[in-house]
Write a protein that holds these residues in place. Structure first.
Motif, PDB file in Angstrom:
ATOM      1  N   VAL A 103      -2.533  -4.130  -9.963  1.00  0.00           N
ATOM      2  CA  VAL A 103      -2.174  -2.763  -9.586  1.00  0.00           C
ATOM      3  C   VAL A 103      -3.454  -1.939  -9.473  1.00  0.00           C
ATOM      4  N   ASN A 104      -3.599  -1.199  -8.377  1.00  0.00           N
ATOM      5  CA  ASN A 104      -4.739  -0.322  -8.159  1.00  0.00           C
ATOM      6  C   ASN A 104      -4.237   1.101  -7.911  1.00  0.00           C
ATOM      7  N   LYS A 121      -2.868   5.023  -3.330  1.00  0.00           N
ATOM      8  CA  LYS A 121      -4.086   5.713  -2.902  1.00  0.00           C
ATOM      9  C   LYS A 121      -3.719   7.067  -2.304  1.00  0.00           C
ATOM     10  N   ASN A 167      -0.269  -7.194  -6.561  1.00  0.00           N
ATOM     11  CA  ASN A 167      -1.155  -6.680  -5.515  1.00  0.00           C
ATOM     12  C   ASN A 167      -0.555  -5.445  -4.835  1.00  0.00           C
ATOM     13  N   THR A 218      -6.534  -1.576 -12.158  1.00  0.00           N
ATOM     14  CA  THR A 218      -7.711  -0.727 -11.957  1.00  0.00           C
ATOM     15  C   THR A 218      -7.260   0.682 -11.598  1.00  0.00           C
ATOM     16  N   GLN A 238       0.463   5.171   0.098  1.00  0.00           N
ATOM     17  CA  GLN A 238      -0.668   6.026   0.454  1.00  0.00           C
ATOM     18  C   GLN A 238      -0.199   7.342   1.056  1.00  0.00           C
ATOM     19  N   THR A 258      -1.171  -1.202  -4.320  1.00  0.00           N
ATOM     20  CA  THR A 258      -2.178  -0.147  -4.413  1.00  0.00           C
ATOM     21  C   THR A 258      -1.552   1.215  -4.141  1.00  0.00           C
ATOM     22  N   ILE A 281      -5.893   4.691  -6.999  1.00  0.00           N
ATOM     23  CA  ILE A 281      -7.180   5.167  -6.530  1.00  0.00           C
ATOM     24  C   ILE A 281      -7.050   6.592  -5.994  1.00  0.00           C
ATOM     25  N   MET A 300       0.848  -1.185   0.000  1.00  0.00           N
ATOM     26  CA  MET A 300       0.000   0.000   0.000  1.00  0.00           C
ATOM     27  C   MET A 300       0.888   1.240   0.000  1.00  0.00           C
TER      28      MET A 300
END
Length: 677
Positions: free
Chosen positions: A120-121, A96, A92, A144, A73, A94, A123, A71
């Motif tokens: 991969v995300n 954000k 996996n 996404t 972030q 992300t 956001i 993550m």
């Protein structure tokens, strides 16, 4: 990290291709609200990649190599010397609430670049740089991107692809709910021509808002920056299963949609749906251009352009000057669209177009849309139209007529020539539109204006729907029925506004399973079943449902009419429910002595048998004292007729509202005003 990390300003003080690298870490979290400041200003001036293909790559701010379950972030990447964030071989991961910022003229400062990653995300992230906000390289799978704001920069890109040998497939890219502002591209897929093979599939861009974006929707398989390849060669990257849906906003270039695919490997299964992009510059309206592709088109498409699948009549010589006949251009566009595979659109954009009589005939190879945004104008002289109609659709399956445009019959001259009130052998004037033997059709958001005769005639059709249709003619224009149908099965008329000089809707013999709902009717003669029994071998009328309609200032309300002393027929399973009348003459009427203009023996009896009929929850005001009249045949009395919850008032000088019934014993339930019968 809560503070600010500052890189050396001189790129030579950094060894390798990056400044900060995370590698082979599982369960990593990077957070804290801090900033990675690449201090790239000095380095950008040394960037010579625009001049030579062998330039030395400058260091990136951050690399994530083979990181899993991570993550990233609430951090900022500022002024990287090259890419800001590079993601390679990760699973996996992300991003954000990440902020990435560099000046618009800082070369190669992509926001987030990825390759050979799975899961991969990205956001709710804000990216503005001098290159792609996000670039998706080979081997990327199940990516996404959601809630990203992008700009300045080069947009959100898949690719470039095909530059290197042994690239891995790109599969499963989902970009949605993003806003792109002031960029040199919007959402795009790019591959190099004349280079290596590759594939990219299952790629979807949806719910994207563009603000002053150049090239908002772009597939570019001739991508060749700085002349580093053979631009005349063809790309060896195969693109398929791609969609651009619900993309709206403003384009900074007249060419708003460009799909330039490979000559040797054309794009397949590409869909454009609900595109609404406008351009207000001096190069004319927004345009589309497609090469080596036949996109599937659905919903709104603005700009329409000359896409394979969209056949603009202007391409065939049509002029929107209101006087040049476009019939040949329209027929040519229809012929090509009808012969093409897949869904097609015949498009008439805004403007006034003169049109003589046309027959638009199927069968077609796929679903076909007649999209009319402009106004078609018929000749004023009915003698200039051959046959009984102006525009005819015939033998078409999967037809859609839409676009918000108008069929203007210019009937005023013709109405003065109508002598059908004086003679039974009068010559029928041309109708505006005929639908003959059309199946599985939607007629939506169009207007029929001032037809010389019936506005819309529906004959031998199955499963045809009229929705949000407007039909208008003066109250004194004879025979201008709104929609007339005969020998059809499965007709739906929904949320439609009709005001004419005759029946708003007339239902002829052979009509079955007809639903009329949410119609406003008036002026005119109301909503009628019939007239029936005028001709030999008429077919039964069965299953007519008229509900939730409003009828205003018409000469009849809801009625069933048949001729006396003529031919046999039957009509059954007919229901009028939840109808509001406002100042309507003869609101509820069965008239089996229908004999207009003395064209029959009024003293004879009708040979049409009526049964299973209901009038329920009909309320409002009557313009005649006789508010309910059921006048059935002497020899074939009506059967199973029900009156339920009728509440009609009359305030004229002929006393209270009245009912009158002949040759019928109706079943009465609920309130009945007027009483009688």
């Amino acid at each position: 990290m809560e503070g600010t990390l500052k890189a050396p300003t001189n790129p030579g003080d950094l060894g390798g291709d990056c400044w900060v690298r995370f590698r082979d870490v599982d369960g990593l979290k990077v957070s804290g609200g801090g900033t990675f400041d690449g201090q790239g200003e000095v380095a950008w001036k040394q960037n010579n990649c625009a001049k030579t293909a062998n330039c030395k790559a400058l260091p990136m701010n951050i690399r994530f190599d083979f990181v899993t379950n991570a993550m990233i972030q609430d951090i900022t990447s500022l002024d990287s010397k090259n890419f800001h964030i590079n993601v390679m071989g990760c699973k996996n991961i992300t991003f954000k609430h990440v902020t990435i910022t560099a000046p618009e003229d800082s070369a190669n400062t992509d926001g987030i670049h990825m390759g050979r990653c799975n899961g991969v995300n990205i956001i709710d992230t804000n990216i503005g740089t001098g290159d792609d906000c996000i670039s998706i390289g080979d081997g990327s799978q199940q990516v996404t991107i959601s809630g990203v704001t992008c700009g300045p920069g080069h947009g959100i890109s898949v690719g470039s692809l095909g530059k290197y040998k042994n690239e891995e497939p790109v599969v499963g890219i989902f970009v949605k709910s993003c806003q792109i502002t002031g960029t040199s591209n919007g959402v795009r897929i790019k591959s190099w021509p004349g280079m290596y093979a590759g594939t990219a599939s299952d790629i979807h861009f949806e719910d994207i808002t563009m603000k002053n974006v150049s090239n908002p929707v772009l597939i570019d398989q001739t991508y060749c920056p700085w002349g580093q390849c053979n631009e005349k060669a063809t790309s060896n990257v195969k693109l398929s299963e791609i969609s651009f849906k619900r993309i709206k906003g403003t384009s900074a270039t007249a060419l708003a949609v460009k799909l330039a695919c490979s000559r040797t490997l054309p794009c397949e299964k590409v869909e454009l749906g609900d595109i609404d992009l406008t351009y207000s510059g001096n190069e004319g309206p927004a345009k589309s251009e497609c090469t080596n592709i036949k996109p599937i088109v659905s919903g709104k498409l603005n700009p329409p352009g000359y896409l394979p699948g969209v056949f603009n009549v202007k391409k065939y010589g049509a002029k929107s000057d209101g006087s040049s006949d476009i019939s040949q251009a329209l027929l040519s566009a229809w012929k090509e669209a009808c012969a093409a595979t897949g869904s097609t659109i015949v498009f008439i954009q805004k403007g006034d177009y003169a049109l003589r009589q046309v027959d638009l005939v199927g069968p077609c190879k796929g679903d076909i849309t007649f999209k009319l945004e402009g106004t078609l104008k018929a000749p004023t002289n009915p003698g200039d139209l051959g046959g009984d109609c102006w525009v005819r659709f015939r033998d078409v399956d999967g037809l859609k007529v839409s676009g918000g445009g108008t069929f203007d019959g210019q009937g005023e001259v013709a109405w003065k020539q109508n002598n059908c009130a004086k003679t039974a052998n009068c010559k029928a004037l041309p109708m505006n539109i005929r639908f003959d033997f059309v199946t599985n059709a939607m007629i939506q958001d169009i207007t029929s204006l001032d037809s010389k005769n019936f506005h819309i005639n529906v004959m031998g059709c199955k499963n045809i729907t009229f929705k949000h249709v407007t039909i208008t003619a003066p109250e004194d224009s004879a025979n201008t029925d709104g929609i007339h149908m005969g020998r059809c099965n499965g007709v739906n008329i929904i949320d439609t506004n009709i005001g004419t000089g005759d029946d708003c809707i007339s239902i002829g013999d052979g009509s079955q399973q007809v639903t009329i709902s949410g119609v406003t009717c008036g002026p005119g003669h109301g909503i009628s079943v019939g007239s029936l029994g005028k001709y030999k071998n008429e077919e039964p009328v069965v299953g007519i449902f008229v509900k939730s309609c409003q009828i205003t200032s018409t000469s009849n309300g809801v009625r069933i009419k048949s001729w006396p002393g003529m031919y046999a027929g039957t009509a059954s399973d007919i229901h009028f429910e939840d109808i509001t009348m406002k100042n309507v003459s003869n609101p509820v009427l069965i008239d089996q002595t229908y004999c207009p203009w003395g064209q029959c023996n009024e003293k004879a009896t009708s040979n049409v048998k009526l049964s299973e009929i209901s009038f329920k929850r009909i309320k409002g005001t009557s313009a005649t004292a006789l508010a309910v009249k059921l006048a059935c045949s002497r020899t074939l009395p009506c059967e199973k007729v029900e009156l339920g919850d009728i509440d009609l008032t009359y305030s004229g000088n002929e006393g209270p509202a009245k009912s009158e019934c002949t040759n019928v014993k109706p079943i009465v339930s609920g309130k009945l005003n007027p009483p009688g019968c």
